[in-house]
Design a protein around this motif. Structure first.
Motif, PDB file in Angstrom:
ATOM      1  N   GLY A   1       0.795  -1.228   0.000  1.00  0.00           N
ATOM      2  CA  GLY A   1       0.000   0.000   0.000  1.00  0.00           C
ATOM      3  C   GLY A   1       0.824   1.273   0.000  1.00  0.00           C
ATOM      4  N   GLN A   2       2.115   1.175  -0.198  1.00  0.00           N
ATOM      5  CA  GLN A   2       2.994   2.346  -0.240  1.00  0.00           C
ATOM      6  C   GLN A   2       3.172   2.767  -1.701  1.00  0.00           C
ATOM      7  OE1 GLN A   2       6.340   0.664   1.846  1.00  0.00           O
ATOM      8  NE2 GLN A   2       5.633   1.480   3.811  1.00  0.00           N
ATOM      9  N   ILE A   3       2.096   3.334  -2.239  1.00  0.00           N
ATOM     10  CA  ILE A   3       2.006   3.593  -3.673  1.00  0.00           C
ATOM     11  C   ILE A   3       3.027   4.621  -4.147  1.00  0.00           C
ATOM     12  CG2 ILE A   3       0.465   4.297  -5.551  1.00  0.00           C
ATOM     13  CD1 ILE A   3      -0.159   1.576  -4.147  1.00  0.00           C
ATOM     14  N   ASP A   4       3.258   5.682  -3.381  1.00  0.00           N
ATOM     15  CA  ASP A   4       4.225   6.689  -3.807  1.00  0.00           C
ATOM     16  C   ASP A   4       5.626   6.099  -3.928  1.00  0.00           C
ATOM     17  OD1 ASP A   4       2.288   8.620  -3.994  1.00  0.00           O
ATOM     18  OD2 ASP A   4       2.671   9.454  -2.000  1.00  0.00           O
ATOM     19  N   MET A   5       6.009   5.280  -2.958  1.00  0.00           N
ATOM     20  CA  MET A   5       7.325   4.647  -3.008  1.00  0.00           C
ATOM     21  C   MET A   5       7.391   3.653  -4.168  1.00  0.00           C
ATOM     22  SD  MET A   5       7.976   4.250   1.067  1.00  0.00           S
ATOM     23  CE  MET A   5       9.685   3.742   1.026  1.00  0.00           C
TER      24      MET A   5
END
Length: 183
Positions: free
Chosen positions: A94-98
Motif C-alpha cells: 500500500g505504499q504507492i508513492d514509493m
C-alpha cells in the motif's frame, strides 16, 4: 581485491624501474580483473537476492522480500530488476508513492527492460493513465515478443477501458506468440 591492486601496484613499481611497458600493462590488467571479478560476483549475488525477494513477495512475506531487495540494491545500486521488484513489494504493502518512485527509477536505469516497464505500467494503471500503461507494455513486448505477462496485462487494461476488440487481439497474439525454449 586488495591483493590484485597491491600486486598491480607493486609490479608496476618494479616495471617502472625496468622500463618494460608490457609488464606494466599486465599488472594493470590483473588489478582490473580482480575488481571486475568482484563486481561480477556482487551482481550475481544481487540478482539471486532479487529473485528470492520476488518469490517471497508472491507468498505475502513482504518484510523479508523488502530486506532481500534492499540488500541487493546495496550491492548493486543500479539494478533495474531490484527496483522493479521493490516497486511491486511497496505496491502490495500500500505504499504507492514509493512504488511509483521505484518503478520510475527502474525504467530510467533500463528503459527497455520489460519488468521495469511492467512495474511502471501497473503504477500508471493505478492512477488511471491507461494509455501510458499500454505504451510501456508495448515497449516491453517489442523487447520480448514472447512475454506472456505483458500480453495478459495489456489485455486486462483494454478490458478495463472497454476496448474489447483490442483485448481479444492481445489474447490472440498471446496464444500465437513464439514460445521460448525450456517452458
Amino acid at each position: 581485491l586488495f591483493f590484485f591492486v597491491l600486486a598491480g601496484a607493486m609490479g608496476g613499481l618494479a616495471v617502472l624501474n625496468s622500463n618494460d611497458i608490457r609488464l606494466w600493462a599486465l599488472f594493470v590488467l590483473l588489478a582490473f580483473a580482480g575488481i571486475g571479478c568482484r563486481l561480477m560476483v556482487a551482481h550475481v549475488e544481487a540478482r539471486q537476492l532479487v529473485r528470492r525477494a520476488h518469490l517471497l513477495s508472491l507468498t505475502g512475506r513482504n518484510t523479508e522480500a523488502l530486506r532481500c531487495v534492499n540488500a541487493a540494491l546495496e550491492m548493486v545500486p543500479d539494478l533495474a530488476a531490484g527496483y522493479a521488484v521493490r516497486s511491486e513489494v511497496y505496491a502490495t504493502a500500500g505504499q504507492i508513492d514509493m512504488a511509483a518512485d521505484d518503478a520510475e527509477r527502474a525504467v530510467k536505469i533500463a528503459p527497455r527492460y520489460p519488468e521495469a516497464r511492467l512495474a511502471r505500467a501497473r503504477m500508471y494503471t493505478r492512477y488511471g493513465l491507461h494509455e501510458d500503461a499500454i505504451h510501456d507494455l508495448n515497449v516491453g513486448l517489442q523487447e520480448r515478443p514472447d512475454w506472456a505477462v505483458g500480453y495478459l496485462e495489456i489485455a486486462q487494461i483494454y478490458m478495463k477501458t472497454a476496448q474489447y476488440e483490442n483485448s481479444l487481439t492481445a489474447l490472440d497474439t498471446l496464444c500465437k506468440r513464439p514460445v521460448p525454449p525450456n517452458t
